[in-house]
Design a protein around this motif. Structure first.
Motif, PDB file in Angstrom:
ATOM      1  N   TYR A   1       0.852  -1.188   0.000  1.00 20.33           N
ATOM      2  CA  TYR A   1       0.000   0.000   0.000  1.00 20.33           C
ATOM      3  C   TYR A   1       0.887   1.235   0.000  1.00 20.33           C
ATOM      4  CZ  TYR A   1      -4.256  -2.651   0.909  1.00 20.33           C
ATOM      5  OH  TYR A   1      -5.322  -3.504   0.799  1.00 20.33           O
ATOM      6  N   ASP A   2       0.459   2.255  -0.743  1.00 19.77           N
ATOM      7  CA  ASP A   2       1.242   3.482  -0.841  1.00 19.77           C
ATOM      8  C   ASP A   2       0.728   4.561   0.095  1.00 19.77           C
ATOM      9  OD1 ASP A   2       2.826   2.482  -3.038  1.00 19.77           O
ATOM     10  OD2 ASP A   2       1.035   2.720  -4.267  1.00 19.77           O
ATOM     11  N   THR A   3      -0.268   4.232   0.899  1.00 19.10           N
ATOM     12  CA  THR A   3      -0.871   5.216   1.787  1.00 19.10           C
ATOM     13  C   THR A   3      -0.996   4.627   3.185  1.00 19.10           C
ATOM     14  OG1 THR A   3      -3.104   4.423   1.324  1.00 19.10           O
ATOM     15  CG2 THR A   3      -2.251   6.149  -0.116  1.00 19.10           C
ATOM     16  N   PRO A   4      -1.068   5.486   4.218  1.00 15.76           N
ATOM     17  CA  PRO A   4      -1.274   4.966   5.572  1.00 15.76           C
ATOM     18  C   PRO A   4      -2.679   4.395   5.731  1.00 15.76           C
ATOM     19  CG  PRO A   4      -1.346   7.359   5.570  1.00 15.76           C
ATOM     20  CD  PRO A   4      -0.917   6.948   4.196  1.00 15.76           C
TER      21      PRO A   4
ATOM     22  N   GLN B   1      -8.054   4.148   3.941  1.00 10.78           N
ATOM     23  CA  GLN B   1      -6.761   4.570   3.402  1.00 10.78           C
ATOM     24  C   GLN B   1      -6.765   6.101   3.363  1.00 10.78           C
ATOM     25  OE1 GLN B   1      -5.916   0.749   2.943  1.00 10.78           O
ATOM     26  NE2 GLN B   1      -4.497   2.139   1.970  1.00 10.78           N
ATOM     27  N   ILE B   2      -5.779   6.734   3.943  1.00 12.86           N
ATOM     28  CA  ILE B   2      -5.687   8.199   3.906  1.00 12.86           C
ATOM     29  C   ILE B   2      -4.927   8.595   2.649  1.00 12.86           C
ATOM     30  CG2 ILE B   2      -4.802  10.261   5.057  1.00 12.86           C
ATOM     31  CD1 ILE B   2      -5.139   8.769   7.713  1.00 12.86           C
ATOM     32  N   ILE B   3      -5.590   9.335   1.754  1.00 13.00           N
ATOM     33  CA  ILE B   3      -4.943   9.697   0.492  1.00 13.00           C
ATOM     34  C   ILE B   3      -4.604  11.184   0.403  1.00 13.00           C
ATOM     35  CG2 ILE B   3      -5.941   7.762  -0.759  1.00 13.00           C
ATOM     36  CD1 ILE B   3      -7.991   9.654  -1.946  1.00 13.00           C
ATOM     37  N   TYR B   4      -5.296  12.016   1.189  1.00 14.32           N
ATOM     38  CA  TYR B   4      -4.947  13.432   1.277  1.00 14.32           C
ATOM     39  C   TYR B   4      -4.946  13.855   2.735  1.00 14.32           C
ATOM     40  CZ  TYR B   4      -5.311  14.666  -3.710  1.00 14.32           C
ATOM     41  OH  TYR B   4      -5.108  14.778  -5.059  1.00 14.32           O
ATOM     42  N   ILE B   5      -3.974  14.674   3.101  1.00 14.46           N
ATOM     43  CA  ILE B   5      -3.948  15.348   4.397  1.00 14.46           C
ATOM     44  C   ILE B   5      -4.067  16.832   4.085  1.00 14.46           C
ATOM     45  CG2 ILE B   5      -2.643  15.814   6.499  1.00 14.46           C
ATOM     46  CD1 ILE B   5      -1.145  13.146   5.950  1.00 14.46           C
TER      47      ILE B   5
ATOM     48  N   ALA C   1       3.007  12.707  -2.311  1.00 17.14           N
ATOM     49  CA  ALA C   1       4.040  13.741  -2.402  1.00 17.14           C
ATOM     50  C   ALA C   1       4.748  13.965  -1.069  1.00 17.14           C
ATOM     51  CB  ALA C   1       3.408  15.052  -2.881  1.00 17.14           C
ATOM     52  N   ILE C   2       4.364  13.211  -0.038  1.00 19.33           N
ATOM     53  CA  ILE C   2       4.988  13.353   1.280  1.00 19.33           C
ATOM     54  C   ILE C   2       6.070  12.290   1.419  1.00 19.33           C
ATOM     55  CG2 ILE C   2       4.585  13.341   3.768  1.00 19.33           C
ATOM     56  CD1 ILE C   2       1.725  14.239   3.208  1.00 19.33           C
TER      57      ILE C   2
ATOM     58  N   THR D   1       2.618  11.804   9.749  1.00 17.09           N
ATOM     59  CA  THR D   1       2.158  11.862  11.138  1.00 17.09           C
ATOM     60  C   THR D   1       2.336  13.257  11.715  1.00 17.09           C
ATOM     61  OG1 THR D   1       2.757   9.536  11.444  1.00 17.09           O
ATOM     62  CG2 THR D   1       2.455  10.860  13.427  1.00 17.09           C
ATOM     63  N   LEU D   2       3.495  13.849  11.463  1.00 18.43           N
ATOM     64  CA  LEU D   2       3.786  15.182  11.984  1.00 18.43           C
ATOM     65  C   LEU D   2       2.862  16.232  11.370  1.00 18.43           C
ATOM     66  CD1 LEU D   2       5.668  16.758  13.856  1.00 18.43           C
ATOM     67  CD2 LEU D   2       7.232  17.051  11.925  1.00 18.43           C
ATOM     68  N   LEU D   3       2.565  16.095  10.078  1.00 21.74           N
ATOM     69  CA  LEU D   3       1.678  17.044   9.408  1.00 21.74           C
ATOM     70  C   LEU D   3       0.282  17.006  10.027  1.00 21.74           C
ATOM     71  CD1 LEU D   3       1.005  19.049   7.153  1.00 21.74           C
ATOM     72  CD2 LEU D   3       0.622  17.096   5.632  1.00 21.74           C
ATOM     73  N   ILE D   4      -0.229  15.812  10.288  1.00 16.47           N
ATOM     74  CA  ILE D   4      -1.554  15.682  10.908  1.00 16.47           C
ATOM     75  C   ILE D   4      -1.546  16.301  12.302  1.00 16.47           C
ATOM     76  CG2 ILE D   4      -3.241  14.041  11.836  1.00 16.47           C
ATOM     77  CD1 ILE D   4      -2.466  12.166   9.513  1.00 16.47           C
TER      78      ILE D   4
END
Length: 241
Positions: free
Chosen positions: A26-29, A50-54, A61-62, A69-72
């Motif tokens: 998987y490419d997403t968290p 699946q989280i695809i955008y934050i 792109a992250i 995690t830090l961005l959230i």
């Protein structure tokens, strides 16, 4: 399949209230736990998402899981809320097979035919003796513009029939009731100005298909263009040079 979860800080609860992990293939968290009575639970986030955008950032792109995690955490702590766009596992696999959002640029809002689909930010002002913005609403999810009266402030500032409402005065309307939205518009009448983010039905469907988050901070948002002023308004207003 596609979801938009707005996690709003709760003084009685510490943190967002969910746990996510990286997973092979998987490419997403992936969300693996959502705590009861948490901001995450109230937002509609569920285990397996699946989280695809934050916010407005595609997770592709992250650079790392730690950065996600830090961005959230930072967004939630500094602004009091964080928006996550999610997919269920099956939805993720379908998009992955089709290319979908996993392409670096699933679409280009600079292309003329796509730019027409972008959200529009309309800043409507009441002048002189005008008492109404000049549009009616149709309840729904999302609530949308039913009619725009020709010659009205709403008409002149670019609002269109069937536009879907995304924000009122910079506030996301996703989890607001129709009555709350109407109340906000009425309050704006008293201030004699309204800022409303809208998108037409074709743009809305396009955004859902490509898992594009919609808010007024995105770089491709268009400014609602004011139409030429009517002769009636021109006679009412003095111009100082």
């Amino acid at each position: 399949v596609l979801g938009k979860c707005v996690l709003v800080r709760d003084p009685s609860f510490h943190g967002c209230g969910f746990r996510m992990i990286e997973k092979d293939n998987y490419d997403t968290p992936i969300v693996v736990e959502v705590r009861q009575n948490s901001p995450a639970k109230r937002s509609g986030l569920t285990e397996g998402d699946q989280i695809i955008y934050i916010e407005t950032r595609n997770v592709q792109a992250i650079r790392s899981f730690d950065e996600m995690t830090l961005l959230i955490q930072r967004t939630f702590e500094e602004t009091g809320q964080v928006t996550l766009v999610t997919l269920t596992g099956p939805g993720y696999q379908v998009l992955k097979r089709k290319g979908g959002y996993l392409q670096p640029d699933p679409f280009d809002y600079q292309l003329p035919f796509v730019r027409e689909l972008a959200p529009r930010l309309c800043r409507i002002v009441l002048y002189n003796h005008e008492q109404d913005f000049g549009f009616t609403l149709q309840r729904g999810n999302p609530i949308h513009i039913k009619d725009v009266h020709p010659g009205s402030p709403a008409y002149e500032f670019g609002l269109r029939a069937n536009d879907k409402i995304l924000e009122i005065n910079s506030r996301d309307t996703t989890y607001l009731s129709s009555d709350q939205i109407i109340e906000m518009i009425e309050a704006s009448k008293r201030r004699r100005q309204l800022e409303i983010l809208v998108i037409d039905p074709a743009g809305y469907e396009f955004s859902l298909k490509h898992a594009i988050p919609l808010n007024s901070l995105l770089p491709f948002v268009q400014s609602g263009q004011r139409r030429a002023a009517s002769s009636r308004r021109g006679q009412q207003e003095a111009v100082y040079l």
